[in-house]
Motif scaffolding. Structure first.
Motif, PDB file in Angstrom:
ATOM      1  N   GLU A 197       2.315  -7.883  -0.841  1.00  0.00           N
ATOM      2  CA  GLU A 197       1.154  -7.085  -0.427  1.00  0.00           C
ATOM      3  C   GLU A 197       0.879  -7.245   1.066  1.00  0.00           C
ATOM      4  O   GLU A 197       0.438  -6.311   1.712  1.00  0.00           O
ATOM      5  N   ARG A 198       1.128  -8.450   1.592  1.00  0.00           N
ATOM      6  CA  ARG A 198       0.908  -8.635   3.034  1.00  0.00           C
ATOM      7  C   ARG A 198       1.863  -7.749   3.824  1.00  0.00           C
ATOM      8  O   ARG A 198       1.489  -7.169   4.840  1.00  0.00           O
ATOM      9  N   LEU A 199       3.095  -7.661   3.368  1.00  0.00           N
ATOM     10  CA  LEU A 199       4.059  -6.797   4.057  1.00  0.00           C
ATOM     11  C   LEU A 199       3.633  -5.331   3.946  1.00  0.00           C
ATOM     12  O   LEU A 199       3.717  -4.569   4.914  1.00  0.00           O
ATOM     13  N   LEU A 200       3.138  -4.962   2.788  1.00  0.00           N
ATOM     14  CA  LEU A 200       2.689  -3.582   2.590  1.00  0.00           C
ATOM     15  C   LEU A 200       1.471  -3.273   3.474  1.00  0.00           C
ATOM     16  O   LEU A 200       1.344  -2.176   4.020  1.00  0.00           O
ATOM     17  N   MET A 201       0.591  -4.253   3.640  1.00  0.00           N
ATOM     18  CA  MET A 201      -0.550  -4.083   4.554  1.00  0.00           C
ATOM     19  C   MET A 201      -0.046  -3.882   5.967  1.00  0.00           C
ATOM     20  O   MET A 201      -0.523  -3.018   6.710  1.00  0.00           O
ATOM     21  N   PHE A 202       0.942  -4.685   6.343  1.00  0.00           N
ATOM     22  CA  PHE A 202       1.494  -4.600   7.686  1.00  0.00           C
ATOM     23  C   PHE A 202       2.113  -3.216   7.932  1.00  0.00           C
ATOM     24  O   PHE A 202       1.891  -2.593   8.972  1.00  0.00           O
ATOM     25  N   ILE A 203       2.839  -2.715   6.942  1.00  0.00           N
ATOM     26  CA  ILE A 203       3.551  -1.447   7.110  1.00  0.00           C
ATOM     27  C   ILE A 203       2.604  -0.244   7.088  1.00  0.00           C
ATOM     28  O   ILE A 203       2.820   0.739   7.780  1.00  0.00           O
ATOM     29  N   THR A 204       1.527  -0.326   6.303  1.00  0.00           N
ATOM     30  CA  THR A 204       0.617   0.820   6.204  1.00  0.00           C
ATOM     31  C   THR A 204      -0.587   0.705   7.143  1.00  0.00           C
ATOM     32  O   THR A 204      -1.304   1.679   7.333  1.00  0.00           O
ATOM     33  N   GLY A 205      -0.816  -0.489   7.674  1.00  0.00           N
ATOM     34  CA  GLY A 205      -2.005  -0.663   8.503  1.00  0.00           C
ATOM     35  C   GLY A 205      -3.283  -0.802   7.692  1.00  0.00           C
ATOM     36  O   GLY A 205      -4.378  -0.859   8.260  1.00  0.00           O
ATOM     37  N   MET A 206      -3.160  -0.861   6.365  1.00  0.00           N
ATOM     38  CA  MET A 206      -4.358  -1.033   5.539  1.00  0.00           C
ATOM     39  C   MET A 206      -4.914  -2.439   5.782  1.00  0.00           C
ATOM     40  O   MET A 206      -4.165  -3.408   5.846  1.00  0.00           O
ATOM     41  N   GLY A 207      -6.240  -2.540   5.905  1.00  0.00           N
ATOM     42  CA  GLY A 207      -6.834  -3.793   6.336  1.00  0.00           C
ATOM     43  C   GLY A 207      -7.219  -4.741   5.222  1.00  0.00           C
ATOM     44  O   GLY A 207      -7.590  -5.880   5.482  1.00  0.00           O
ATOM     45  N   ASN A 208      -7.146  -4.288   3.980  1.00  0.00           N
ATOM     46  CA  ASN A 208      -7.601  -5.138   2.884  1.00  0.00           C
ATOM     47  C   ASN A 208      -6.579  -5.161   1.755  1.00  0.00           C
ATOM     48  O   ASN A 208      -6.137  -4.110   1.284  1.00  0.00           O
ATOM     49  N   ILE A 209      -6.227  -6.361   1.331  1.00  0.00           N
ATOM     50  CA  ILE A 209      -5.202  -6.516   0.286  1.00  0.00           C
ATOM     51  C   ILE A 209      -5.606  -5.791  -1.006  1.00  0.00           C
ATOM     52  O   ILE A 209      -4.756  -5.306  -1.749  1.00  0.00           O
TER      53      ILE A 209
END
Ligand code: 4AD
Ligand code: MG
Length: 461
Positions: free
Chosen positions: A436-448
């Motif tokens: 999920e951290r990688l997915l946050m990084f790739i999408t720029g979403m700020g909350n897990i």
């Protein structure tokens, strides 16, 4: 049903007009004119909608009044070049069927909703543009992870979810039990007697598949796990979930340097793969979530990560002149504010920090020659902080036993793990990446919470 539906992702890429296509999906909007109405239809296959034109002359016209935002419909019609602006193709309906009604209290009416509101309707939010895109990218990222490892000679291992061992030794374990909590069996000293529990001992949900992964790496050579992981840590942050997915490669005949090389190559490859295969979904995040995102992702893919020892990192933090909420000092864990300073302000790039103090790390990490540090490493990325944590493992029997003693870990409980050092021990290393951290990084979403289908966090399920 007579024929199979064609997905909108395929129709919008069509090279030519098509007759009698069947499309099925959910209505995003309806616009009425005198003799016809328009439907914007989305079927989840891609971000884009397909416009459907329904003319008065079709036989069901009067009965279609109740089609609204959220309704599910089935349409047969011809795919023709669109008269209107903004889309290449539209469908001229010949037959429209309302599958499922959607009354006016449908929560996803066409307007902007807050992310907090969307979390309250996590069963409906994948129908919204942003979440549809998040979860399509999540699927592609998952596939990319498998491709990377499979194409590099790693074997996929499914490590157990119920376990008797505490890999990280942080005590953040969820207990698994079938004991009647109101009337537990007790031993003579009054304590609960887990000999009567389902597995005849205490068991937990796994915090990491690493230890079992080591058994397979020292058999098959290179392995990876990719599965759910559970942590009962009571940290209510935007980057911690109680249930998350972790990718854990484990590599035999590998030292810390090579481990860092693997981690860097892996993060880069899967990021590039998503950039290449999820363009249209990613545009949404580039345009509406984080204007700097595309540049950041390209930068990560193209440039080498910085590497810095923990000791150097502490010096950099001291020299920064910043006021820290958590004090900086050799021997203390790096906090999120420190990690983010290193990657966002100092290096302005991903950075791998290695050789951490022995005292703050788990028992299995390999002691360095200085006796003060262990061969550990963390990859830090801008806007997230730690995305990967890994280490070279202690392969020397005597040193491992000593570390276990220091950490009060029973040799008896871990005898299988110690066996890996008794029989044909080899240098080996691995790491864990928070999916999920990688997915946050790739999408720029700020909350897990916004990149997991159904989030589990302290106090909320
Ligand atoms: O650093 P961690 O705790 O490392 C391990 O568990 C090792 N056994 C991994 C290994 O060497 N095989 O966790 C690894 C990664 C972190 O870097 C972070 O990205 C993620 O897992 N992570 C979490 N993600 C979401 N919510 C949490 N509560 C997380 N805890 C760790
Ligand atoms: Mg860690």
């Amino acid at each position: 049903m007579s024929h199979k539906r064609t997905e909108i992702s395929i129709l919008i890429e069509s090279e030519s007009e098509r007759e009698n296509v069947l499309i099925q999906g959910w209505v995003r909007t309806r616009r009425d004119s005198k003799d016809f109405f328009f439907l914007e239809l989305n079927d989840g296959s891609c971000l884009k909608n397909l416009q459907v034109v329904v003319k008065r002359e079709i036989s069901e016209f009067e009965t279609l009044k109740s089609i609204r935002t959220g309704s599910s419909v089935s349409v047969v019609g011809n795919l023709v070049a669109s008269q209107g602006k903004g889309q290449k193709w539209e469908v001229l309906a010949k037959k429209v069927e309302l599958l499922g009604d959607s009354p006016e209290n449908y929560p996803l009416q066409k307007k902007r909703h807050s992310l907090e509101f969307m979390r309250e309707i996590s069963h409906l939010r994948p129908r919204a543009n942003m979440f549809g895109a998040v979860f399509r990218i999540r699927s592609r990222l998952s596939f990319a992870i498998h491709r990377y490892f499979q194409e590099n000679g790693f074997f996929y291992v499914n490590t157990p979810i119920i376990t008797a061992s505490d890999c990280e030794g942080a005590g953040d374990l969820f207990k698994v039990t079938t004991i009647d909590l109101h009337e537990p069996p007790r031993s003579e000293d009054g304590l609960i007697d887990f000999a009567y529990d389902f597995f005849s001992q205490k068991t937990y949900l796994t915090v990491s598949g690493q230890l079992e992964g080591e058994a397979f790496a020292t058999s098959l050579g290179k392995i990876y796990t990719f599965g759910p992981t559970f942590r009962a840590e009571n940290s209510n942050t935007s980057r911690h979930a109680s249930e998350f997915w972790m990718v854990e490669p484990e590599i035999a005949f590998c030292d810390l340097q090579q481990d860092m090389d693997w981690a860097e190559s892996f993060v880069k490859w899967v990021t590039r793969e998503v950039l290449d295969t999820c363009q249209s979904d990613l545009e949404l995040f580039f345009n509406f979530v984080d204007k700097g995102l595309e540049k950041r992702l390209r930068f990560v893919v193209e440039r080498p990560f910085h590497r810095v020892s923990y000791t150097e990192a502490i010096d950099i933090l001291h020299a920064s002149g910043r006021k820290w909420e958590y004090p900086v000092g050799w021997g203390a864990n790096l906090q999120s504010e420190h990690e983010r300073y290193l990657t966002e302000d100092h290096f302005k790039s991903p950075v791998t920090v290695y050789d951490y103090p022995k005292e703050i790390k788990p028992f299995y990490m390999r002691t360095n020659d200085d006796e003060k540090t262990v061969a550990a490493m963390d990859v830090l990325v801008p806007s997230i902080g730690e995305i990967v944590g890994g280490s070279q493992r202690e392969e020397r029997l005597d040193v491992l036993l000593e570390n276990m003693k220091r950490h009060c870990i029973s040799e008896e409980d871990y005898s299988w793990y110690v066996d890996l050092r008794r029989f044909g021990s080899v240098p080996h290393a691995g790491f864990g990446l928070g999916f999920e951290r990688l997915l946050m990084f790739i999408t720029g979403m700020g909350n897990i919470r916004d990149v997991i289908p159904f989030a589990r966090t302290p106090g909320s399920i």
